[in-house]
Enzyme design. Structure first.
Site, PDB file in Angstrom:
ATOM      1  N   GLY A  12     -26.380  67.496   4.474  1.00 11.65           N
ATOM      2  CA  GLY A  12     -26.791  66.201   3.949  1.00 11.65           C
ATOM      3  C   GLY A  12     -25.616  65.227   3.952  1.00 11.65           C
ATOM      4  N   MET A  13     -25.880  64.018   3.464  1.00 13.54           N
ATOM      5  CA  MET A  13     -24.859  62.960   3.495  1.00 13.54           C
ATOM      6  C   MET A  13     -23.619  63.353   2.686  1.00 13.54           C
ATOM      7  SD  MET A  13     -25.375  58.947   2.698  1.00 13.54           S
ATOM      8  CE  MET A  13     -25.881  59.118   0.996  1.00 13.54           C
ATOM      9  N   LEU A  14     -23.815  63.772   1.459  1.00 16.41           N
ATOM     10  CA  LEU A  14     -22.680  64.194   0.632  1.00 16.41           C
ATOM     11  C   LEU A  14     -22.154  65.553   1.099  1.00 16.41           C
ATOM     12  CD1 LEU A  14     -20.808  64.061  -1.851  1.00 16.41           C
ATOM     13  CD2 LEU A  14     -22.669  65.066  -3.195  1.00 16.41           C
ATOM     14  N   ASP A  40     -33.945  78.287   2.015  1.00 11.14           N
ATOM     15  CA  ASP A  40     -34.911  77.331   1.459  1.00 11.14           C
ATOM     16  C   ASP A  40     -34.954  77.574  -0.048  1.00 11.14           C
ATOM     17  OD1 ASP A  40     -36.971  75.767   0.622  1.00 11.14           O
ATOM     18  OD2 ASP A  40     -38.450  76.519   2.063  1.00 11.14           O
ATOM     19  N   ILE A  41     -34.377  76.647  -0.784  1.00 13.02           N
ATOM     20  CA  ILE A  41     -34.244  76.864  -2.231  1.00 13.02           C
ATOM     21  C   ILE A  41     -35.593  76.859  -2.952  1.00 13.02           C
ATOM     22  CG2 ILE A  41     -31.854  76.042  -2.348  1.00 13.02           C
ATOM     23  CD1 ILE A  41     -32.996  73.409  -3.587  1.00 13.02           C
ATOM     24  N   ALA A  64     -31.350  68.522  -2.081  1.00 13.45           N
ATOM     25  CA  ALA A  64     -32.408  67.866  -2.870  1.00 13.45           C
ATOM     26  C   ALA A  64     -33.393  67.175  -1.936  1.00 13.45           C
ATOM     27  CB  ALA A  64     -31.791  66.823  -3.808  1.00 13.45           C
ATOM     28  N   THR A  66     -34.432  63.786  -1.541  1.00 10.89           N
ATOM     29  CA  THR A  66     -33.800  62.559  -2.050  1.00 10.89           C
ATOM     30  C   THR A  66     -34.548  61.272  -1.702  1.00 10.89           C
ATOM     31  OG1 THR A  66     -32.396  62.554  -0.078  1.00 10.89           O
ATOM     32  CG2 THR A  66     -31.456  63.513  -2.078  1.00 10.89           C
ATOM     33  N   TYR A 129     -38.649  61.227  -8.892  1.00  9.68           N
ATOM     34  CA  TYR A 129     -37.352  61.767  -8.453  1.00  9.68           C
ATOM     35  C   TYR A 129     -36.465  62.035  -9.679  1.00  9.68           C
ATOM     36  CZ  TYR A 129     -32.593  61.647  -6.512  1.00  9.68           C
ATOM     37  OH  TYR A 129     -31.279  61.916  -6.203  1.00  9.68           O
ATOM     38  N   LYS A 133     -35.088  65.661 -11.067  1.00  7.87           N
ATOM     39  CA  LYS A 133     -33.648  65.948 -11.156  1.00  7.87           C
ATOM     40  C   LYS A 133     -33.255  66.285 -12.602  1.00  7.87           C
ATOM     41  CE  LYS A 133     -30.864  65.563  -8.305  1.00  7.87           C
ATOM     42  NZ  LYS A 133     -30.312  66.523  -7.322  1.00  7.87           N
TER      43      LYS A 133
HETATM   44  N1  LIG Z   1     -28.093  59.480  -2.141  1.00  6.78           N
HETATM   45  C1  LIG Z   1     -27.845  58.962  -3.341  1.00  6.78           C
HETATM   46  O1  LIG Z   1     -27.716  57.735  -3.514  1.00  6.78           O
HETATM   47  C2  LIG Z   1     -27.708  59.874  -4.546  1.00  6.78           C
HETATM   48  C3  LIG Z   1     -27.470  59.290  -5.799  1.00  6.78           C
HETATM   49  C4  LIG Z   1     -27.313  60.121  -6.903  1.00  6.78           C
HETATM   50  C5  LIG Z   1     -27.375  61.490  -6.766  1.00  6.78           C
HETATM   51  N2  LIG Z   1     -27.629  62.051  -5.543  1.00  6.78           N
HETATM   52  C6  LIG Z   1     -27.697  63.511  -5.448  1.00  6.78           C
HETATM   53  O2  LIG Z   1     -26.596  63.952  -4.650  1.00  6.78           O
HETATM   54  C7  LIG Z   1     -26.978  65.072  -3.869  1.00  6.78           C
HETATM   55  C8  LIG Z   1     -26.702  64.794  -2.398  1.00  6.78           C
HETATM   56  O3  LIG Z   1     -27.431  63.632  -2.002  1.00  6.78           O
HETATM   57  P1  LIG Z   1     -27.496  63.172  -0.477  1.00  6.78           P
HETATM   58  O4  LIG Z   1     -27.842  61.730  -0.476  1.00  6.78           O
HETATM   59  O5  LIG Z   1     -26.298  63.669   0.247  1.00  6.78           O
HETATM   60  O6  LIG Z   1     -28.785  63.979  -0.013  1.00  6.78           O
HETATM   61  P2  LIG Z   1     -29.337  64.258   1.466  1.00  6.78           P
HETATM   62  O7  LIG Z   1     -28.532  63.543   2.481  1.00  6.78           O
HETATM   63  O8  LIG Z   1     -30.809  64.037   1.411  1.00  6.78           O
HETATM   64  O9  LIG Z   1     -29.017  65.809   1.623  1.00  6.78           O
HETATM   65  C9  LIG Z   1     -29.742  66.795   0.945  1.00  6.78           C
HETATM   66  C10 LIG Z   1     -29.782  68.014   1.826  1.00  6.78           C
HETATM   67  O10 LIG Z   1     -30.606  69.002   1.180  1.00  6.78           O
HETATM   68  C11 LIG Z   1     -31.450  69.564   2.164  1.00  6.78           C
HETATM   69  N3  LIG Z   1     -32.648  70.157   1.586  1.00  6.78           N
HETATM   70  C12 LIG Z   1     -33.825  69.536   1.253  1.00  6.78           C
HETATM   71  N4  LIG Z   1     -34.725  70.432   0.823  1.00  6.78           N
HETATM   72  C13 LIG Z   1     -34.110  71.647   0.861  1.00  6.78           C
HETATM   73  C14 LIG Z   1     -34.537  72.958   0.549  1.00  6.78           C
HETATM   74  N5  LIG Z   1     -35.779  73.211   0.112  1.00  6.78           N
HETATM   75  N6  LIG Z   1     -33.662  73.978   0.697  1.00  6.78           N
HETATM   76  C15 LIG Z   1     -32.410  73.737   1.160  1.00  6.78           C
HETATM   77  N7  LIG Z   1     -31.950  72.514   1.486  1.00  6.78           N
HETATM   78  C16 LIG Z   1     -32.792  71.476   1.348  1.00  6.78           C
HETATM   79  C17 LIG Z   1     -31.793  68.388   3.044  1.00  6.78           C
HETATM   80  O11 LIG Z   1     -32.351  68.814   4.270  1.00  6.78           O
HETATM   81  P3  LIG Z   1     -33.405  67.819   5.006  1.00  6.78           P
HETATM   82  O12 LIG Z   1     -32.671  66.562   5.318  1.00  6.78           O
HETATM   83  O13 LIG Z   1     -33.821  68.617   6.197  1.00  6.78           O
HETATM   84  O14 LIG Z   1     -34.520  67.585   4.023  1.00  6.78           O
HETATM   85  C18 LIG Z   1     -30.419  67.720   3.183  1.00  6.78           C
HETATM   86  O15 LIG Z   1     -29.660  68.280   4.228  1.00  6.78           O
HETATM   87  C19 LIG Z   1     -28.452  65.334  -4.201  1.00  6.78           C
HETATM   88  O16 LIG Z   1     -28.526  66.316  -5.193  1.00  6.78           O
HETATM   89  C20 LIG Z   1     -28.944  64.007  -4.755  1.00  6.78           C
HETATM   90  O17 LIG Z   1     -30.022  64.199  -5.648  1.00  6.78           O
HETATM   91  C21 LIG Z   1     -27.778  61.268  -4.422  1.00  6.78           C
END
Ligand SMILES: NC(=O)c1ccc[n+]([C@@H]2O[C@H](COP(=O)([O-])OP(=O)(O)OC[C@H]3O[C@@H](n4cnc5c(N)ncnc54)[C@H](OP(=O)(O)O)[C@@H]3O)[C@@H](O)[C@H]2O)c1
Length: 297
Positions: A12-14, A40-41, A64, A66, A129, A133
């Site tokens: 994912g992005m982070l 797969d969580i 997550a 997201t 969402y 969370k």
């Molecule tokens: N983005 C924001 O602005 C933001 C703000 C506050 C907090 N957060 C939190 O920070 C964390 C990282 O965010 P991010 O933006 O980097 O998220 P992201 O880019 O959506 O990355 C999440 C990763 O989790 C994977 N995933 C989804 N469902 C899954 C499953 N069932 N089993 C295993 N992996 C799975 C996704 O795969 P797929 O892409 O294939 O679904 C993706 O690679 C998350 O916990 C998010 O809630 C994000």
């Protein structure tokens, strides 16, 4: 002793930036990155078995669902991934006595406050969402004592869909952009957040921590800054209200974090969001002439 650090959500992005930062911060440890292809969580048995077999010392759970509006349309999926998925990861961490670090969000709050949120403020999510969370946080806290919950917000980075990429893309296609001007928060660069996570690991931090780049703005001001830095000044930016944008999920109007606890524990204050944005855009040469050539996945 060499430790194993497992990042779940590593593509994912982070997650991508985090794996890189952990490799540099902990060169003597093993850093393992898993994403949906490896685990797969949503599946309890698979999660407990696979994590148990690896026997990590630290599990950093950033996976997550997201898509905030997607979560609103499909709350069942939001809870299956973000809440139950986190429960499965927490159960696995508990069984192998690993420390659990869970990434949560500003969307656990309703945004009614007008002073920066502290960690002890009571969550009251406005959307699916945020609810999923928040449930994930509760599972993480109940199941794994001495764990760490890090709340982040308004993330952007090299590897994922985000506001910066979206504004640049739209600006190449349109002469005017309408951007919401009634939501306030702190845009946060994933590399800065990843470094803060690694520092919190070094300090063996426990409990809840708010982490964001300093200072705050509206999405409108953030959009203007992106356009200025990219040289797209001729694109008109029109401020609109959240009501006008009319998205499925309601967003909190105020998301600013008080990050004093992070400073007290580690001495760290993240740089202002404008500085981080400047650095990000210069590093990846995100200008009018250079379309974003992100690798993506
Ligand atoms: N983005 C924001 O602005 C933001 C703000 C506050 C907090 N957060 C939190 O920070 C964390 C990282 O965010 P991010 O933006 O980097 O998220 P992201 O880019 O959506 O990355 C999440 C990763 O989790 C994977 N995933 C989804 N469902 C899954 C499953 N069932 N089993 C295993 N992996 C799975 C996704 O795969 P797929 O892409 O294939 O679904 C993706 O690679 C998350 O916990 C998010 O809630 C994000």
């Amino acid at each position: 002793m060499k430790r194993t650090l497992l990042v779940i959500g590593a593509k994912g992005m982070l997650g991508r930036d985090l794996v890189g930062v952990l490799h540099s911060s902990f060169p003597d440890d093993e850093v393992v990155g898993w994403d949906i292809e490896e685990i797969d969580i949503q599946k309890e048995g698979e999660s407990v078995f696979k994590i148990g077999k690896l026997r990590p010392n630290i599990v950093i759970h950033v996976a997550a669902y997201t898509d905030v509006d997607g979560c609103e349309r499909d709350e069942e999926k939001a809870f299956a991934v973000n809440a139950e998925g986190t429960k499965h990861v927490a159960l696995a961490a508990l069984r192998c006595r690993a420390k659990l670090i869970y990434l949560s969000t500003d969307y656990v709050f309703d945004g009614i406050r007008r002073e920066p949120y502290v960690e002890s403020d009571l969550p009251h999510p406005l959307n699916a969402y945020g609810r999923s969370k928040w449930q994930g946080e509760q599972y993480a806290q109940e199941l794994v004592k001495n764990g760490l919950i890090i709340r982040a917000q308004w993330l952007y980075g090299r590897y994922g869909k985000n506001f910066v990429a979206s504004i640049l893309q739209q600006a190449r296609e349109k002469k005017a952009l309408s951007i919401v001007n009634d939501q306030i928060g702190s845009p946060t660069y994933t590399v800065d957040l990843a470094k803060a996570i690694s520092v919190l690991i070094q300090f063996n931090a426990q409990g809840v921590f708010h982490v964001a780049n300093s200072d705050w703005c509206t999405w409108f001001a953030f959009g203007q800054a992106i356009l200025n830095l990219s040289g797209m000044n001729e694109v008109k930016v029109i401020p609109i209200s959240s009501e006008e944008l009319d998205r499925p999920a309601v967003r909190p109007s105020y998301s600013v974090f008080n990050c004093q606890k992070l400073k007290e524990k580690t001495g760290l204050t993240l740089r202002p969001w404008s500085e981080a944005l400047n650095d990000y855009m210069a590093t990846y040469r995100l200008t009018i002439d250079e379309p974003d050539s992100r690798e993506g996945r």
